[in-house]
Design a protein around this motif. Sequence first.
Motif, PDB file in Angstrom:
ATOM      1  N   ALA A  25       0.831  -1.210   0.000  1.00 16.93           N
ATOM      2  CA  ALA A  25       0.000   0.000   0.000  1.00 16.93           C
ATOM      3  C   ALA A  25       0.862   1.257   0.000  1.00 16.93           C
ATOM      4  N   PHE A  26       2.022   1.192   0.669  1.00 13.85           N
ATOM      5  CA  PHE A  26       2.939   2.334   0.688  1.00 13.85           C
ATOM      6  C   PHE A  26       3.411   2.671  -0.720  1.00 13.85           C
ATOM      7  N   TRP A  27       3.815   1.661  -1.489  1.00 14.72           N
ATOM      8  CA  TRP A  27       4.321   1.923  -2.830  1.00 14.72           C
ATOM      9  C   TRP A  27       3.209   2.349  -3.778  1.00 14.72           C
ATOM     10  N   VAL A  28       2.002   1.924  -3.531  1.00 14.37           N
ATOM     11  CA  VAL A  28       0.880   2.409  -4.335  1.00 14.37           C
ATOM     12  C   VAL A  28       0.678   3.901  -4.098  1.00 14.37           C
ATOM     13  N   LYS A  29       0.792   4.331  -2.841  1.00 16.11           N
ATOM     14  CA  LYS A  29       0.678   5.757  -2.533  1.00 16.11           C
ATOM     15  C   LYS A  29       1.827   6.551  -3.152  1.00 16.11           C
ATOM     16  N   ILE A  30       3.018   5.964  -3.159  1.00 16.42           N
ATOM     17  CA  ILE A  30       4.156   6.634  -3.794  1.00 16.42           C
ATOM     18  C   ILE A  30       3.886   6.820  -5.280  1.00 16.42           C
ATOM     19  N   ALA A  31       3.318   5.795  -5.922  1.00 17.71           N
ATOM     20  CA  ALA A  31       3.008   5.894  -7.353  1.00 17.71           C
ATOM     21  C   ALA A  31       1.960   6.958  -7.633  1.00 17.71           C
ATOM     22  N   GLU A  32       1.139   7.273  -6.633  1.00 23.03           N
ATOM     23  CA  GLU A  32       0.136   8.325  -6.803  1.00 23.03           C
ATOM     24  C   GLU A  32       0.725   9.723  -6.647  1.00 23.03           C
ATOM     25  N   GLY A  33       1.989   9.821  -6.220  1.00 21.38           N
ATOM     26  CA  GLY A  33       2.653  11.112  -6.121  1.00 21.38           C
ATOM     27  C   GLY A  33       2.867  11.620  -4.720  1.00 21.38           C
ATOM     28  N   LEU A  34       2.518  10.838  -3.680  1.00 22.03           N
ATOM     29  CA  LEU A  34       2.724  11.298  -2.306  1.00 22.03           C
ATOM     30  C   LEU A  34       4.197  11.235  -1.930  1.00 22.03           C
ATOM     31  N   GLU A  56      16.284   2.832   0.838  1.00 14.23           N
ATOM     32  CA  GLU A  56      16.935   1.540   0.674  1.00 14.23           C
ATOM     33  C   GLU A  56      16.605   0.891  -0.662  1.00 14.23           C
ATOM     34  N   ARG A  57      15.452   1.185  -1.208  1.00 13.54           N
ATOM     35  CA  ARG A  57      15.051   0.595  -2.479  1.00 13.54           C
ATOM     36  C   ARG A  57      15.263   1.533  -3.653  1.00 13.54           C
ATOM     37  N   GLY A  58      15.950   2.638  -3.401  1.00 14.51           N
ATOM     38  CA  GLY A  58      16.288   3.537  -4.493  1.00 14.51           C
ATOM     39  C   GLY A  58      15.101   4.178  -5.165  1.00 14.51           C
ATOM     40  N   GLY A  59      13.963   4.252  -4.470  1.00 18.64           N
ATOM     41  CA  GLY A  59      12.765   4.827  -5.066  1.00 18.64           C
ATOM     42  C   GLY A  59      11.978   3.859  -5.915  1.00 18.64           C
ATOM     43  N   MET A  60      12.330   2.571  -5.879  1.00 15.41           N
ATOM     44  CA  MET A  60      11.665   1.558  -6.694  1.00 15.41           C
ATOM     45  C   MET A  60      11.073   0.477  -5.792  1.00 15.41           C
ATOM     46  N   PRO A  61       9.833   0.055  -6.036  1.00 14.87           N
ATOM     47  CA  PRO A  61       9.264  -1.043  -5.246  1.00 14.87           C
ATOM     48  C   PRO A  61       9.936  -2.362  -5.592  1.00 14.87           C
ATOM     49  N   SER A  62      10.237  -3.141  -4.585  1.00 23.32           N
ATOM     50  CA  SER A  62      10.867  -4.447  -4.802  1.00 23.32           C
ATOM     51  C   SER A  62       9.872  -5.588  -4.693  1.00 23.32           C
ATOM     52  N   ILE A  63       8.584  -5.268  -4.561  1.00 24.75           N
ATOM     53  CA  ILE A  63       7.547  -6.281  -4.479  1.00 24.75           C
ATOM     54  C   ILE A  63       6.480  -5.986  -5.525  1.00 24.75           C
ATOM     55  N   ALA A 223      19.077  -3.210 -10.591  1.00 24.63           N
ATOM     56  CA  ALA A 223      20.456  -3.507 -10.204  1.00 24.63           C
ATOM     57  C   ALA A 223      21.197  -2.242  -9.772  1.00 24.63           C
ATOM     58  N   LEU A 224      20.797  -1.092 -10.313  1.00 26.62           N
ATOM     59  CA  LEU A 224      21.459   0.164  -9.969  1.00 26.62           C
ATOM     60  C   LEU A 224      20.882   0.799  -8.703  1.00 26.62           C
ATOM     61  N   TYR A 225      19.576   0.745  -8.541  1.00 30.77           N
ATOM     62  CA  TYR A 225      18.924   1.517  -7.495  1.00 30.77           C
ATOM     63  C   TYR A 225      18.660   0.740  -6.212  1.00 30.77           C
ATOM     64  N   ILE A 226      18.369  -0.555  -6.295  1.00 26.79           N
ATOM     65  CA  ILE A 226      17.982  -1.319  -5.111  1.00 26.79           C
ATOM     66  C   ILE A 226      19.215  -1.944  -4.483  1.00 26.79           C
ATOM     67  N   ARG A 247      15.377   6.945  -7.700  1.00 25.68           N
ATOM     68  CA  ARG A 247      14.457   7.037  -8.821  1.00 25.68           C
ATOM     69  C   ARG A 247      13.191   7.768  -8.377  1.00 25.68           C
ATOM     70  N   VAL A 248      12.762   8.759  -9.143  1.00 21.15           N
ATOM     71  CA  VAL A 248      11.615   9.570  -8.775  1.00 21.15           C
ATOM     72  C   VAL A 248      10.383   9.032  -9.487  1.00 21.15           C
ATOM     73  N   PRO A 249       9.337   8.657  -8.746  1.00 19.21           N
ATOM     74  CA  PRO A 249       8.113   8.191  -9.402  1.00 19.21           C
ATOM     75  C   PRO A 249       7.553   9.245 -10.328  1.00 19.21           C
ATOM     76  N   ARG A 250       7.007   8.806 -11.434  1.00 17.88           N
ATOM     77  CA  ARG A 250       6.531   9.738 -12.456  1.00 17.88           C
ATOM     78  C   ARG A 250       5.444  10.654 -11.916  1.00 17.88           C
ATOM     79  N   ALA A 251       4.507  10.097 -11.152  1.00 14.51           N
ATOM     80  CA  ALA A 251       3.421  10.922 -10.626  1.00 14.51           C
ATOM     81  C   ALA A 251       3.943  11.977  -9.673  1.00 14.51           C
ATOM     82  N   ARG A 252       4.975  11.638  -8.897  1.00 13.52           N
ATOM     83  CA  ARG A 252       5.523  12.613  -7.952  1.00 13.52           C
ATOM     84  C   ARG A 252       6.187  13.763  -8.687  1.00 13.52           C
TER      85      ARG A 252
END
Length: 458
Positions: A25-34, A56-63, A223-226, A247-252
């Motif tokens: 749910a956290f990464w879904v909120k990140i994808a929404e731009g929060l 720690e995940r470089g701005g990318m969801p690992s799940i 491989a670069l970010y996580i 990595r910056v989410p597009r919506a953000r």
Amino acid sequence: MTTLTGRPAMRSPGRPPIRRDVERAFWVKIAEGLTSEDAAIACGVSGPVGSRWFRERGGMPSIQLSPPSGRYLSFEEREEIALLKAQGEGVREIARRLSRSPSTISRELRRNAATRGGQLNYRASIAQWKAELVARRPKTPKLVANERLREYVQDRLAGDIRFPDGTPVAGPQEPQWKGRNKPRRQDRRWATSWSPEQISNRLKADFPDDDSMRISHEAIYQALYIQGRGALKRELVTCLRTGRALRVPRARSRKRANGHVTADVMISERPAEAEDRAVPGHWEGDLIIGTGRSAIGTLVERTTRFTMLLHLPRMDGYGVEPRVKNGPALAGRGAEAVKDAIATTITTLPEQLRRSLTWDRGKELAQHAQLRIDTGLQVYFADPHSPWQRGTNENTNGLLRQYFPKGTDLSRWQADELEAVALALNNRPRKTRGWKTPAEALNEHPLSVQQAGVATTG
């Protein structure tokens, strides 16, 4: 216990970690731009936890972000099992209430129960932690297992720039990588710098018959970010075009750039009379930028090409006081300074010459609502990456660069000096106005309005 539970011994979890559905749910909120803090709070965890996940995940969801299927027991179902078990219900009754197979419930109570004290005590949080721990299927990343593929990717991403004879080019001195996001105003490493998408697609052309030489561009980004995801070092992100450490989410990124622009102030809502340039009073504006965060504001009237320059001096404390997050822009080009400068300048004109203002999408006009209240000037914003929608202003800014070249400090010029430059432009004859000057064209308008008013009342 190993014989009783049917699984190998597991370490004591201590405090069970945060469940995977909460992280999802956290990464879904990140994808929404929060932001990381807001997304974490929205999911029921603390802000620092969200910041740590994002870093720690470089701005990318690992799940996987898609919700899990109903094949496996959810945490809510495990809570229901724990409650019914405490009430003394049997396996078949619990299975009937949850619409599950009795063997599923029996296996769950045996495998995922807490085993401290030599007994099987079923608790939902412990059961969820054990189920998620056993469900992990870690795979060795391709770039770790395939050395040939790793060398190909690394050479295209971070290979040396070479002269035509093959000798390496030294390039600038590479600064020490500190993990900061998107370095500015400093030399960057000279490398081949192929994008992950270019590398991924070029593999198919270079190795058409070798399926082992295949990797997706997302796998390269991971491989670069996580952390610990692949064989590539984190500092190689400096070889990407952006050079971002996260990595910056597009919506953000979209929300950050356009948060002050709403649908009612888009250029599509601007009156049609501003488009055909038949009625004076519609302006275009922007900033021209110099070194040291210095700037000069420009206002150009669309019909007459009359130009007004905004003096944006340094504020008290610039260069002395430390920068404060969300504090005033001491360089003089902040939203409040630009709003005040426009209001002071535009109100020197008659009301019929203050109809609308079309601005770029910059944050410097974030206080456009207050500007409209103070001056009655309707403010509109151009579409992203569409400078032709403010063509008159862009052309004028090009003319002004003769007086204020790029790479120079614009804060050294005083208001009277800017007024002199504007006077010079406004007294140049323009082909579009039949070789009249902008000043002459603007002066004709109040006279024509006054004569029309007298004729109507008479």
